[in-house]
Scaffold this active site. Structure first.
Site, PDB file in Angstrom:
ATOM      1  N   LYS A   1       0.840  -1.200   0.000  1.00  0.00           N
ATOM      2  CA  LYS A   1       0.000   0.000   0.000  1.00  0.00           C
ATOM      3  C   LYS A   1       0.877   1.252   0.000  1.00  0.00           C
ATOM      4  CE  LYS A   1      -3.908   2.001   2.610  1.00  0.00           C
ATOM      5  NZ  LYS A   1      -4.804   1.847   3.776  1.00  0.00           N
TER       6      LYS A   1
ATOM      7  N   SER B   1      -9.848   1.692   2.847  1.00  0.00           N
ATOM      8  CA  SER B   1      -8.986   2.427   1.971  1.00  0.00           C
ATOM      9  C   SER B   1      -7.934   1.570   1.263  1.00  0.00           C
ATOM     10  CB  SER B   1      -8.254   3.516   2.766  1.00  0.00           C
ATOM     11  OG  SER B   1      -7.383   2.936   3.706  1.00  0.00           O
TER      12      SER B   1
ATOM     13  N   SER C   1     -10.156  -0.392   7.122  1.00  0.00           N
ATOM     14  CA  SER C   1      -9.499  -0.282   5.807  1.00  0.00           C
ATOM     15  C   SER C   1      -8.735  -1.511   5.339  1.00  0.00           C
ATOM     16  CB  SER C   1      -8.552   0.915   5.797  1.00  0.00           C
ATOM     17  OG  SER C   1      -9.281   2.106   5.678  1.00  0.00           O
TER      18      SER C   1
END
Lengths: 485, 95
Positions: free
Chosen positions: A76, A151, A175
């Site tokens: 990420k 997210s 997330s």
């Protein structure tokens, strides 16, 4: 060996260790598949050439005692990576190149893994659909025009589409677990303090945690083993005795007491979710667990509490983006004008909204009414869990109140977007570990997840329960490679 | 409770985010719906509840005060949108 990208992390590790596969072969396979998958928009920054080079160097002098020997991995884009651009999905960090490495990623490279690139995410991890990213939305490999959750949407999509064998995300209010649920993958949010926050772009510091996202529970446990370390660079990192999560993984959960909180039967919850939950209870019983009804009376107050605490902390964390030291700058007539224009042009709408909420609840005259109130309710929410854990070892709930929704479906209504996190947010507020495992499909064929919540520092127990249930559930992800021409 | 345009402009000043009329109106609408949702907390009596500031029940550890990182001045400065030799450059502050 043809279907390299279809192999699980544990299989790849085994095959590299027994020299059936080289790191170069594995890395090449994932790079090639990633290159054919641009339509999913999972990568913000690709680092394929370096990855192939590192794989070659690994093969020249392989250290096969490592836990992730020559395994390629994309992460990420909220984790700072030394010398490789780190954007947090924001225009304001578009050109930011960190001079340091996050502890979590450093742990991963220390065990032999190889960075392939940085994965898309909601801007500063603020979102539940990956639609707030400056770099565009991500496609869910399950179906075109479906959000991958957020997210950590680039991460969930990349694991589900087999563009990386495994990855890491961050979870402030859901997330990791919500995108895992939306893509038929496994995601673990560890106990607060388990994984270091050093070098992770900060969103809400009392809630943020990094964790693994994987194809299956065993892979998740193997990565948790690598990333969970005490770190003196993070003042809230906790020095507790960590398990060897992968080695100690067992399906024997006989006699474990699993709580079912009645407050998670929320109004308007689709019948499919209710049915999935009931099925989950049966699976847990089949594994030998004992089911106990429990109450978490303040569940309904978790989201309003979260939407005070998280924006308040975010507004203070994001004050550092001023156009002076790094990142984007807009020109202004004077210093203040430069700050205001930089932040207005550099942040997207959702981030601005949350900074404004946070600033308001912390502003003079409102602090007690909002922020202090929320901290008190947060205490009540944590007390609920403490009371429940006097009776049970873990708690079973749905991961999300629905399956993945269409791109654009909820962007105009922030509150309806926030409601996605109704089952995941209480876990962050109480600092507990939670794992989402795929457990079935809805009528449209989209995956649905179940969440297992544990006591603080009891990751091993929820991993074991997930491991046992995973076998009974025997979930199959329906991915057709529709995006590969 | 209602957040009016004047309040939005005040918060935008505090946040150092410039807003024009159109954006202020949109933000007022969004913030009002979010605060309607947040108001639910007022149903709870919390007079005797201790606020929870951190879930990590540890005391901060002490460590020796020594420099561990290398001198990265050049790399750090390179990330700046505008620099002059060893300094960050900002619009003129003092006339």
């Amino acid at each position: 060996m043809s279907d390299i990208t279809k192999q699980s992390l544990s299989e790849l590790v085994e095959n590299i260790k027994s020299k059936k596969l080289s790191s170069s072969e594995v890395t090449k396979a994932f790079v090639e598949r990633s290159e054919k998958s641009k339509e999913l928009n999972v990568y913000i920054t690709e680092d394929y050439a370096n990855a192939l080079d590192k794989a070659k160097r690994f093969d020249e002098k392989p250290n096969l005692d490592l836990k992730l020997p020559g395994i390629p991995m994309a992460v990420k884009d909220l984790f700072c990576t030394r010398d490789l651009r780190t954007t947090a999905g924001s225009k304001i960090l578009n050109n930011f190149v960190p001079t340091y490495e996050s502890t979590v990623t450093q742990n991963i490279w220390n065990e032999g893994a190889i960075l392939m690139g940085k994965l898309n995410c909601d801007e500063f991890a603020m979102g539940s659909s990956n639609e707030t990213s400056f770099f565009g939305n991500v496609q869910n490999p399950i179906d075109k025009n479906l959000v991958p959750g957020g997210s950590s949407g680039g991460s969930s999509s990349a694991v589900a589409a087999q563009l990386t064998p495994i990855t890491i995300g961050t979870d402030t209010g859901g997330s990791i677990r919500q995108p895992a649920s939306f893509t038929g993958t496994v995601g673990l949010k560890p106990t607060y303090g388990s994984c270091s926050r050093y070098g992770i772009v900060a969103f809400a510091s009392s809630l943020d945690q990094a964790g693994p996202m994987a194809q299956n529970v065993k892979d998740c446990a193997l990565l948790q083993d690598v990333i969970s370390t005490y770190d003196e660079k993070d003042s809230t990192s906790i020095d507790f005795k960590r398990n060897e999560y992968g080695k100690e993984l067992t399906k024997d959960i006989k006699g474990k007491k699993i709580g079912i909180p009645k407050e998670y039967r929320v109004d308007g919850m689709p019948k499919e979710i209710e049915d999935l939950w009931k099925k989950g209870i049966e699976y847990a019983k089949d594994c030998g667990a004992e089911i106990i009804d429990i109450s978490l009376p303040h569940t309904n107050y978790a989201l309003p509490t979260y939407y005070i605490v998280a924006p308040a902390e975010a507004s203070s964390n994001l004050a550092r983006y001023d156009g002076v030291k790094y990142g984007f700058r807009a020109e202004g007539e004077n210093l203040i004008d430069m700050y205001e224009k930089t932040r207005s042009e550099g942040f997207g709408a959702e981030v601005q909204r949350r900074i404004m909420i946070g600033t308001y609840v912390l502003s003079s005259g409102y602090y007690d009414a909002y922020y202090l109130k929320a901290q008190k309710v947060r205490k009540l929410i944590k007390n609920d869990f403490d009371d429940a854990y006097k009776k049970v070892d873990a708690i079973l709930t749905p991961s999300t109140p629905s399956s993945a929704f269409k791109i654009g479906e909820k962007t105009n209504d922030p509150v309806s977007m926030y409601l996605n996190d109704i089952f995941t947010v209480p876990v962050n507020l109480a600092g507990l570990p939670g794992i989402s495992i795929p457990a079935g499909h809805d009528a449209k064929g989209y995956p649905l997840g179940l969440q297992i919540i544990g006591k603080a520092f009891d990751e091993q127990n929820i991993l074991n329960i997930a491991y046992a249930m995973e076998e009974k559930i025997n979930f199959q992800n329906n991915i057709t490679d529709w995006w590969i021409k | 409770m209602s957040i009016d345009l004047k309040t939005i402009k005040h918060i935008s000043k505090l946040s150092r985010i410039s807003v024009d009329e159109k954006k202020a109106e949109k933000l007022a609408g969004d913030l009002n719906s979010i605060f309607d949702f947040i108001e639910k907390l007022n149903e709870l009596k919390t007079d005797n509840v201790e606020p929870l500031t951190s879930v990590a029940e540890t005391t901060l550890k002490l460590r020796s005060d020594e420099v561990k990182s290398k001198n990265l001045r050049d790399q750090v400065i390179k990330n700046s949108p505008k620099e002059n030799e060893d300094y960050f450059v900002v619009p003129k502050v003092i006339e």
